[in-house]
Enzyme design. Structure first.
Site, mmCIF file in Angstrom:
data_model
loop_
_atom_site.group_PDB
_atom_site.id
_atom_site.type_symbol
_atom_site.label_atom_id
_atom_site.label_comp_id
_atom_site.label_asym_id
_atom_site.label_seq_id
_atom_site.Cartn_x
_atom_site.Cartn_y
_atom_site.Cartn_z
ATOM 1 N N LYS B 80 58.121 57.728 35.084
ATOM 2 C CA LYS B 80 59.492 57.349 35.446
ATOM 3 C C LYS B 80 59.663 57.510 36.954
ATOM 4 O O LYS B 80 59.130 58.458 37.544
ATOM 5 C CB LYS B 80 60.484 58.239 34.694
ATOM 6 C CG LYS B 80 61.938 57.812 34.802
ATOM 7 C CD LYS B 80 62.828 58.778 33.995
ATOM 8 C CE LYS B 80 64.292 58.368 34.041
ATOM 9 N NZ LYS B 80 65.140 59.323 33.287
ATOM 10 N N SER B 155 68.373 56.958 30.315
ATOM 11 C CA SER B 155 67.973 56.330 31.548
ATOM 12 C C SER B 155 66.470 56.015 31.650
ATOM 13 O O SER B 155 66.079 55.233 32.509
ATOM 14 C CB SER B 155 68.359 57.245 32.719
ATOM 15 O OG SER B 155 67.633 58.451 32.674
ATOM 16 N N SER B 179 68.159 61.074 27.878
ATOM 17 C CA SER B 179 67.455 60.005 28.594
ATOM 18 C C SER B 179 66.007 59.768 28.195
ATOM 19 O O SER B 179 65.416 58.769 28.592
ATOM 20 C CB SER B 179 67.517 60.258 30.097
ATOM 21 O OG SER B 179 68.777 59.883 30.598
#
Lengths: 497, 486
Positions: B80, B155, B179
């Site tokens: 990420k 996210s 997330s």
């Protein structure tokens, strides 16, 4: 003087001292930011790169505990760091990691000397935080202003000591500052240097009618960069507030900055608008529990503090309290003094006399010379304790005369050379050899027949005149007592003729 | 065994690599090929690091030839884009860090490198991890491999979509309020939010420091345990990292839940929960019951306050964490300003997107003088109550099971105009972060062809128990073997 004033002054001080840890408060960069060129003592952590985390410097916590103990404060069982939020380009993270309602040390005191009497000044708290970077303001060729950031200082440990509003005059404030600095120096936790910003002071000052116990609106004074500046700024502020009240006005609660050159304080009101620091517990640092064993271990290691050392100097070296007080005011001076006496050979005249002689030189001529040189302090001086010891030994041995000694010491302070070498080089060694003085004495007797007659006729003062003549001939180098002795011998044999 | 290399799990790939049937180079090339193929439609990457991946693959092949092998050696991973990777763009999907190349790597990244991982790129995300759909990325939204008109969740939408689509074999995400788990659920994969403090946060760009936690996104539970083994453990650079050793999590992979007590808190079947999702969960619980677990409904009454607590605490911390982006040191810097103050303000105005600004304002407000006690302090107190409530629940139950998300993947744009609706998609996952406990989401079925996730929560450091329950369920079902058609 208090009787003549209508108002009582109330002062409290906040002191920030940079701690002498090897590394910074929350990363392993060197804390000595002054040494390196700009932006060399930095890492992702003190640069506040995205994603970095702080790790508490245990030594810095230890230094605050030491200070807390030396200030008779209570060391918290649990302490917490908070974020103090405000935007400024010298504040890398946009918040400062500081302490808020759970400082490391709470509720202590120190004593100051007020007109020969001891007075306690309360300490509210001692806490730990980090320093900010340094901005350098420049102008380009077109005269446009711009600023550079040196991040070396960012994240260096800073200890804040907050006093109670216990001081009643600028002089008491000055005494408090000197005492606090002395304690920090004794502990070895800070240099206490105000000029280079290692030791900074903000003051809260207010006045109130005598007998009133209410605290009136206080003014925070900033930007005082020396002990003298603190004293002058507070004196000015005291007078200014009195004037405001006398003229029927009210003192406004505000922050004012000391303008050294103009000798006045100026309002910072505009700058202060809506300062809300939005403190909240630092989520990256769990509460720190300070275990009692650690505190006791630190207490056991506390060095001798100024008051204890002063007492010891008086008893161990037989010094007058006045001398002991001056010698122990700074740790460096006290260390220097004791270093002078650290030798296997005992002084022929005994420890007390030798101590007093060294104390006299240190507090008299040496202090004068250091002040004149602009240094003002013993730290970094070219004269070493061994040098001063040798110097006094040469005086004791009669190798340097009193008047020459001052010249020798002056040169020692200037060049750092040894006393013996200087005396030889400049021809300042004392002539204590009878054979070298014999001829000069005979000459003086011959040239001053009137004085000789006066002496033989019973006029004792004539002898002094003759000694003086010999000293003049030798440009002060002759050993006066030896001259006296030779003269007496020669004159008495003349009298018998 | 999967037909395509990009469909493999980490442990399947390990088997092929170890038996020399495939090299890391071949595997990496297959993944890079897959990225070329689907990425134009999927948009799961901010940065593809093809060259670095091939170099790491070569090094991995050399290491394997010399017998230096870890479970991760030679296997492609996506990270990420809020974890710092030295020398590689780390943007947080924000204009503010659009050109930021960190000079250091996050602890987890160092650990992956140290274990021979092959990093194929950085995953798209909601800007600064603020969002539940990856639509808050300043660059582009990511699509859901199971329905290209739908969001992958957020996210960590990029990492979840990439794993589901075979653009990597596993990924690292971060989870502040769901997330990792919510996008894992919406993309039909496994996602774990470990106990707070189990995985180092050093180098994870902070959103809400007391809630953020890094965790694995994988294709099955076995991979989850393998990746957790690789990234968990104490880190002296993170003072909130738990100072103790970690077990071998693969030892928890035992298909046996006999005698285990599962609590099902009724508060998680919230208003607005999709009936089919609830039905899917019910079936999954029946499966676990059949395998010997006892399933019992229970109540966690403070759950309803978790969302409110979260939207005070997380923005409060974020308002401070994001203060460093002032254009002075790195990242975006507004240059046309007249004064220094204007430059700093304009940098934030143009560098941050609307959701980030909204949360900075929320947090600044909640911490302000006069409001602190009513908001921040109150929220901290309720946080303590929620934590305590979980503690009590875990005296009665080994794990708690809930839906991960009240709905399946929603359509792109559907919730963008209504932040509160968007916030509600994390209602089942947020209490876990508030309490600091671990929770895992794994595939539990499909509704309208879209994956449904089951969330398993455990007590602090209860990852082994969670993994065991998840593994048992997984062994009894086929959901984890489903692959989207792209």
């Amino acid at each position: 003087m208090t009787e003549t004033r209508k108002y009582e002054t109330v002062i409290g001080l906040e002191v920030h001292a940079q701690l002498l840890t090897r590394s910074k408060m929350f990363c392993s960069c060197p804390a000595d930011y002054i040494q390196g060129s700009p932006n060399t003592a930095v890492c992702p952590v003190c640069l506040a790169m995205p994603g970095v985390l702080p790790v508490i410097n245990r030594r810095a916590v230890e230094y605050v505990i030491m200070t807390g103990l030396a200030l008779n404060a209570t060391i918290a069982q649990n302490t917490q760091f908070h974020r103090k939020n405000y935007p400024y380009p010298d504040l890398m993270k946009g918040y400062q990691i500081s302490q808020y309602d759970e400082p490391i040390a709470l509720g202590g005191w120190l004593t100051i000397d007020v007109n020969g009497e001891e007075k306690r000044v309360g300490i509210t708290r001692v806490h730990l935080e980090e320093d900010v970077a340094k901005l350098q303001h420049r102008q380009d060729a077109q005269g446009e202003g711009y600023s550079l950031v040196d991040v070396n200082r960012s994240g260096t440990p800073l200890m804040e000591t907050v006093s109670e509003p216990d001081m009643r005059s600028p002089e008491e404030a000055r005494q408090y500052l000197l005492k606090l600095r002395s304690i920090l120096q004794y502990l070895g936790v800070s240099t206490g240097n105000m000029e280079d910003g290692s030791f900074r002071c903000d003051a809260n000052i207010s006045i109130r009618p005598w007998g009133s116990s209410q605290l009136s609106s206080k003014v925070e004074v900033k930007n005082m960069n020396s002990f003298r500046a603190v004293f002058r700024a507070l004196q000015h502020e005291e007078e200014r507030q009195e004037r405001v009240v006398e003229e029927g006005g009210r003192v406004v609660q505000e922050t004012r900055g000391w303008m050294e050159e103009r000798g006045v304080t100026v309002s910072h009101r505009a700058k202060e608008s809506a300062h809300d620091y939005r403190y909240f517990p630092e989520p990256d640092l769990p509460p720190l529990s300070i275990d009692r064993e650690w505190v006791e271990e630190i207490r056991a290691r506390l060095p001798e503090l100024p008051e204890a050392r002063r007492g010891r100097f008086a008893t161990q070296y037989g010094l007058p309290m006045y001398d002991a007080n001056l010698l122990t005011a700074s740790r460096a001076t006290a260390d220097f003094f004791e270093e002078c006496l650290k030798t296997k050979e005992t002084a022929p005249q005994g420890l007390a006399a030798k101590s007093k002689a060294i104390a006299n030189w240190m507090l008299g001529d040496l202090t004068g010379l250091l002040n004149a040189s602009g240094a003002g302090v013993i730290e970094g001086a070219k004269v070493t304790p061994q040098g001063l010891r040798e110097f006094t030994d040469l005086i004791d041995a009669g190798a340097i005369s009193g008047p020459a000694a001052k010249t020798v010491l002056e040169e020692m302070v200037k060049s750092g050379k040894g006393a013996q070498a200087i005396a030889v080089e400049q021809g300042l060694t004392q002539i204590s050899d009878v054979r070298l003085l014999d001829g000069t004495v005979a000459e003086v007797i011959q040239r001053n027949s009137q004085a000789v007659q006066d002496f033989l006729g019973g006029k004792e003062t004539a002898l002094k005149f003759l000694v003086g003549q010999v000293m003049k001939e030798t440009r002060g180098r002759a050993n006066p007592s030896l001259v006296n002795q030779i003269l007496q011998e020669k004159l008495s044999s003349k009298g018998r003729q | 065994m999967a037909a395509n290399l990009f469909d493999l799990t980490l442990h399947e790939a390990r088997g092929l690599l170890d038996s020399r049937q495939v090299s890391s180079r071949e595997l990496t090339q297959a993944i890079l090929g897959r990225i070329m193929e689907v990425e134009p439609r999927l948009k799961a990457f901010v940065t593809v690091t093809g060259e670095m991946a091939l170099r790491q693959a070569r090094e991995a092949d050399e290491a394997m030839a010399e017998g230096r092998v870890t479970p991760l050696t030679g296997v492609p991973v996506q990270i990420k884009d809020n974890m710092c990777t030295r020398g590689v763009l780390t943007t947080c999907s924000s204009r503010m860090l659009e050109s930021f190349v960190p000079p250091y790597s996050a602890t987890v990244v160092e650990r992956l490198y140290g274990q021979g991982a092959v990093v194929v790129g950085k995953g798209n995300m909601d800007e600064f991890a603020m969002g539940s759909s990856t639509e808050n990325s300043a660059f582009f939204p990511t699509h859901n491999p199971w329905g290209m008109e739908r969001v992958p969740g957020g996210s960590s939408g990029g990492p979840a979509a990439a794993v589901a689509a075979g653009e990597c074999l596993y990924a690292l995400g971060s989870d502040t309020g769901g997330s990792i788990r919510q996008p894992a659920a919406l993309c039909g994969i496994v996602g774990l939010k470990p106990t707070y403090g189990l995985v180092s946060r050093y180098g994870l760009v902070a959103f809400a420091s007391s809630l953020d936690q890094i965790g694995p996104l994988t294709r099955d539970v076995t991979d989850c345990a393998l990746v957790l083994n690789a990234i968990a453990g104490h880190d002296p650079r993170d003072s909130t990292s738990i100072p103790q050793g970690i077990p071998d999590y693969t030892r928890a992979l035992e298909a046996d839940v006999r005698g285990m007590r599962i609590g099902v808190p009724r508060e998680y079947y919230v208003e607005g929960i999709n009936r089919d999702v609830a039905e899917t969960l019910k079936k999954a619980l029946e499966t676990l019951e059949k395998m010997g677990a006892s399933v019992e409904e229970t109540s966690l009454p403070h759950t309803r306050y978790a969302l409110a607590v979260y939207y005070i605490l997380a923005p409060s911390e974020a308002s401070a964490n994001l203060a460093r982006y002032d254009g002075v040191k790195y990242g975006f810097s507004y240059k046309q300003a007249d004064t220094m103050w204007q430059a700093m303000e304009k940098t934030k105005q143009h560098g941050f997107g609307p959701e980030v600004k909204r949360r900075i304002m929320l947090g600044t407000y909640a911490l302000s003088a006069g409001y602190y006690d009513a908001y921040y302090l109150k929220a901290q107190k309720v946080r303590t109550l929620i934590r305590r409530e979980f503690q009590e629940a875990f005296q009665r139950y080994d794990v708690l099971v809930t839906p991960t998300s009240p709905t399946v993947a929603f359509k792109l744009g559907e919730k963008m105009e209504d932040p509160v609706q968007m916030y509600l998609s994390d209602v089942c996952t947020i209490p876990v972060n508030i309490a600091g406990i671990p929770a895992l989401s794994l595939p539990a079925g499909f509704v309208d062809g879209l994956p449904v996730g089951m969330q398993i929560m455990g007590k602090p450091l209860g990852e082994e128990t969670i993994l065991r329950v998840a593994y048992t369920y997984e062994q009894a079902t086929e959901w984890h073997k489903m692959r989207p058609k792209l």
